[in-house]
Design a protein around this motif. Structure first.
Motif, PDB file in Angstrom:
ATOM      1  N   UNK A  81     -21.127 -10.351  16.558  1.00 45.60           N
ATOM      2  CA  UNK A  81     -19.701 -10.220  16.849  1.00 45.60           C
ATOM      3  C   UNK A  81     -19.085  -9.225  15.885  1.00 45.60           C
ATOM      4  N   UNK A  82     -18.102  -8.459  16.366  1.00 45.22           N
ATOM      5  CA  UNK A  82     -17.558  -7.370  15.561  1.00 45.22           C
ATOM      6  C   UNK A  82     -16.107  -7.103  15.921  1.00 45.22           C
ATOM      7  N   UNK A  83     -15.309  -6.802  14.906  1.00 48.75           N
ATOM      8  CA  UNK A  83     -13.943  -6.312  15.088  1.00 48.75           C
ATOM      9  C   UNK A  83     -13.912  -4.853  14.643  1.00 48.75           C
ATOM     10  N   UNK A  84     -13.303  -3.991  15.466  1.00 51.12           N
ATOM     11  CA  UNK A  84     -13.329  -2.549  15.234  1.00 51.12           C
ATOM     12  C   UNK A  84     -11.902  -2.013  15.190  1.00 51.12           C
ATOM     13  N   UNK A  85     -11.573  -1.290  14.130  1.00 53.03           N
ATOM     14  CA  UNK A  85     -10.276  -0.618  14.007  1.00 53.03           C
ATOM     15  C   UNK A  85     -10.518   0.885  14.098  1.00 53.03           C
ATOM     16  N   UNK A  86      -9.808   1.543  15.007  1.00 53.64           N
ATOM     17  CA  UNK A  86     -10.026   2.968  15.273  1.00 53.64           C
ATOM     18  C   UNK A  86      -8.725   3.741  15.122  1.00 53.64           C
ATOM     19  N   UNK A  87      -8.835   4.934  14.536  1.00 54.53           N
ATOM     20  CA  UNK A  87      -7.660   5.808  14.452  1.00 54.53           C
ATOM     21  C   UNK A  87      -8.085   7.254  14.703  1.00 54.53           C
ATOM     22  N   UNK A  88      -7.405   7.878  15.627  1.00 55.56           N
ATOM     23  CA  UNK A  88      -7.549   9.311  15.853  1.00 55.56           C
ATOM     24  C   UNK A  88      -6.479  10.009  15.028  1.00 55.56           C
ATOM     25  N   UNK A  89      -6.905  10.651  13.934  1.00 57.97           N
ATOM     26  CA  UNK A  89      -5.946  11.251  13.004  1.00 57.97           C
ATOM     27  C   UNK A  89      -5.354  12.541  13.559  1.00 57.97           C
ATOM     28  N   UNK A  90      -6.155  13.297  14.271  1.00 63.87           N
ATOM     29  CA  UNK A  90      -5.709  14.528  14.905  1.00 63.87           C
ATOM     30  C   UNK A  90      -6.694  14.845  16.021  1.00 63.87           C
ATOM     31  N   UNK A  91      -6.484  15.924  16.718  1.00 59.15           N
ATOM     32  CA  UNK A  91      -7.350  16.257  17.845  1.00 59.15           C
ATOM     33  C   UNK A  91      -8.801  16.450  17.408  1.00 59.15           C
ATOM     34  N   UNK A  92      -9.008  16.847  16.150  1.00 60.81           N
ATOM     35  CA  UNK A  92     -10.358  17.168  15.693  1.00 60.81           C
ATOM     36  C   UNK A  92     -11.074  16.021  14.983  1.00 60.81           C
ATOM     37  N   UNK A  93     -10.347  14.999  14.519  1.00 59.80           N
ATOM     38  CA  UNK A  93     -10.981  14.001  13.655  1.00 59.80           C
ATOM     39  C   UNK A  93     -10.610  12.584  14.065  1.00 59.80           C
ATOM     40  N   UNK A  94     -11.641  11.747  14.270  1.00 64.91           N
ATOM     41  CA  UNK A  94     -11.477  10.337  14.597  1.00 64.91           C
ATOM     42  C   UNK A  94     -12.377   9.517  13.687  1.00 64.91           C
ATOM     43  N   UNK A  95     -11.859   8.383  13.226  1.00 66.45           N
ATOM     44  CA  UNK A  95     -12.620   7.512  12.338  1.00 66.45           C
ATOM     45  C   UNK A  95     -12.409   6.062  12.757  1.00 66.45           C
ATOM     46  N   UNK A  96     -13.482   5.270  12.666  1.00 63.44           N
ATOM     47  CA  UNK A  96     -13.340   3.845  12.924  1.00 63.44           C
ATOM     48  C   UNK A  96     -14.098   3.052  11.867  1.00 63.44           C
ATOM     49  N   UNK A  97     -13.621   1.838  11.623  1.00 66.54           N
ATOM     50  CA  UNK A  97     -14.248   0.931  10.667  1.00 66.54           C
ATOM     51  C   UNK A  97     -14.323  -0.442  11.308  1.00 66.54           C
ATOM     52  N   UNK A  98     -15.340  -1.200  10.946  1.00 67.65           N
ATOM     53  CA  UNK A  98     -15.502  -2.517  11.537  1.00 67.65           C
ATOM     54  C   UNK A  98     -16.186  -3.488  10.594  1.00 67.65           C
ATOM     55  N   UNK A  99     -16.049  -4.756  10.912  1.00 64.45           N
ATOM     56  CA  UNK A  99     -16.743  -5.819  10.187  1.00 64.45           C
ATOM     57  C   UNK A  99     -17.458  -6.680  11.225  1.00 64.45           C
ATOM     58  N   UNK A 100     -18.654  -7.181  10.861  1.00 63.25           N
ATOM     59  CA  UNK A 100     -19.456  -7.912  11.846  1.00 63.25           C
ATOM     60  C   UNK A 100     -20.088  -9.152  11.240  1.00 63.25           C
ATOM     61  N   UNK A 101     -20.488 -10.033  12.136  1.00 65.81           N
ATOM     62  CA  UNK A 101     -21.225 -11.242  11.770  1.00 65.81           C
ATOM     63  C   UNK A 101     -22.427 -11.365  12.700  1.00 65.81           C
ATOM     64  N   UNK A 102     -23.620 -11.495  12.128  1.00 65.53           N
ATOM     65  CA  UNK A 102     -24.874 -11.623  12.878  1.00 65.53           C
ATOM     66  C   UNK A 102     -25.493 -12.979  12.604  1.00 65.53           C
ATOM     67  N   UNK A 103     -26.011 -13.617  13.655  1.00 63.97           N
ATOM     68  CA  UNK A 103     -26.711 -14.897  13.494  1.00 63.97           C
ATOM     69  C   UNK A 103     -27.942 -14.937  14.374  1.00 63.97           C
ATOM     70  N   UNK A 104     -29.070 -15.366  13.784  1.00 66.73           N
ATOM     71  CA  UNK A 104     -30.300 -15.627  14.522  1.00 66.73           C
ATOM     72  C   UNK A 104     -30.585 -17.123  14.446  1.00 66.73           C
ATOM     73  N   UNK A 105     -30.872 -17.752  15.575  1.00 61.58           N
ATOM     74  CA  UNK A 105     -31.195 -19.174  15.569  1.00 61.58           C
ATOM     75  C   UNK A 105     -32.505 -19.448  14.840  1.00 61.58           C
TER      76      UNK A 105
END
Length: 298
Positions: A167-191
Motif C-alpha cells: 500500500x502506498x500514498x503518493x504526493x505529486x507536484x508539477x513545478x513547471x512544464x519541464x519538471x515533475x516530482x513525486x514522493x511517497x510512503x509505503x507499507x509492505x507485508x508478506x504473510x
C-alpha cells in the motif's frame, strides 16, 4: 445613450474575461503521461471507461559486459503483463501476472486530490495491491521458508501463506512544464517469509521526470526500504533489501508511452522490490529494462 451602451459592453466584456480567467485558474494539472514510471506508480489515471495494457520487462545484470550483451542475453530476466481499467473517474482497477515467483496481482489506485493551476498545489493518490505467489508448493517445502518464525512442514503451505500486500500514498507536484516530482510512503507485508526476513517493510519513494522535448523526458525513480527496529524481527540487517535506483528516458504519444531505463531491482512488483532486492547499483547491479503502456478509450 451611447455612453450607456459603451458601459454595458465594457461590463459584459469584464464579466466574460473574469469568468475566463477564473476558469483558467481552476484548470487541472496533469503531471505524467502514464500510470507507471519505470516500475513506480504515478498519480496518472486515464479518463473513465479507459483500458490500459502494460508490458514491463527487465533483463539480466550488466555485470558480465559484452559477453552476454550487457545482460540482454543473461539469465534472470523478469516480465509482467497487466490490464488496468477505469470504471469511474479517478478510480483504476487492474490485474497482472509476473514471471518471478509466478505472481498474480490485483490492484487499485484512487486519486484523492488533483493538482490545479490555483488552489490545489499537489495531487494525492493512493495505491494498493495483493499478490499471490504461484510457484509449485514444492518451492515452499525445503525448510527455507517459514511462517511466524516456525518450521514449515513439506507441502503444508496454505493459500493465505502465498499472499503479500503493498500500500502506498503518493504526493505529486508539477513545478513547471519541464519538471515533475513525486514522493511517497509505503507499507509492505508478506504473510510468509524466509527465516532471515521481516514480515513487514516501510519504505520511501521518489520519482520524477525532466522534459527535453514535447514528447520526450528524462525519468528517474528511487525506492528506499527503511530500517525500523520497532517492526523488525531480525538480529541484524544482512538480508534487508537494498535501495532501488532507476533512470532512463520516456517517449509518449496520445495513447502510448515507451520507457527504456537502467535500474537495480530484478523484481517488478513493488512489494518484491521492497522485500527482496539485493542488487547494488554501486557494484554492477544495474540492468536494462523497458515499460510500454497502451490505452484504449471506450
Amino acid at each position: 445613450m451611447m455612453m450607456k451602451k459603451y458601459i454595458l459592453i465594457l461590463l459584459i466584456l469584464g464579466i466574460t474575461l473574469s469568468n475566463s480567467f477564473a476558469q483558467e485558474e481552476a484548470q487541472p494539472v496533469y503531471a505524467f503521461n502514464s500510470g507507471i514510471l519505470i516500475d513506480a506508480q504515478t498519480s496518472y489515471i486515464p479518463d473513465a471507461k479507459t483500458l490500459e495494457f502494460v508490458i514491463q520487462h527487465k533483463f539480466g545484470s550488466i555485470e558480465n559486459g559484452r559477453s552476454d550483451l550487457w545482460g540482454i542475453y543473461a539469465a534472470g530476466s523478469n516480465v509482467r503483463l497487466a490490464l488496468n481499467y477505469v470504471p469511474v473517474k479517478n478510480l483504476q482497477l487492474g490485474a497482472g501476472i509476473t514471471k518471478k515467483f509466478m505472481y498474480s496481482d490485483f490492484n487499485a489506485k484512487y486519486k484523492i486530490l488533483q493538482q490545479k493551476t490555483s488552489g490545489m498545489p499537489v495531487s494525492l493518490t493512493v495505491f494498493g495491491n495483493l499478490a499471490i505467489d504461484g510457484r509449485n508448493e514444492s518451492a515452499f517445502g525445503t525448510g527455507k521458508v517459514v511462517q511466524s518464525k516456525g518450521e514449515t512442514a513439506q507441502y503444508a503451505v496454505q493459500f493465505s501463506d502465498r499472499l503479500s500486500y503493498f500500500s502506498q500514498a503518493i504526493v505529486t507536484r508539477k513545478f513547471c512544464e519541464a519538471f515533475t516530482l513525486q514522493a511517497g510512503a509505503s507499507y509492505t507485508h508478506y504473510n510468509m517469509v524466509g527465516w532471515d526476513y521481516n514480515h513487514d517493510v516501510v519504505g520511501l519513494h521518489f520519482a520524477g521526470k525532466i522534459k527535453f522535448s514535447p514528447q520526450g523526458s528524462i525519468i528517474f525513480n528511487y525506492d528506499k526500504p527503511l530500517k525500523i527496529d520497532g517492526i523488525s524481527e531480525l538480529d541484524n540487517w544482512d538480508t534487508h533489501a537494498k535501495e532501488n535506483l532507476s533512470f532512463g528516458v520516456e517517449f509518449f504519444t496520445f495513447t502510448h508511452a515507451f520507457q527504456i531505463y537502467m535500474g537495480t531491482a530484478q523484481g517488478i512488483l513493488p512489494q518484491d522490490m521492497m522485500m527482496n532486492n539485493q542488487k547494488d547499483w554501486t557494484n554492477k547491479g544495474l540492468a536494462f529494462g523497458f515499460t510500454i503502456t497502451r490505452i484504449w478509450m471506450f
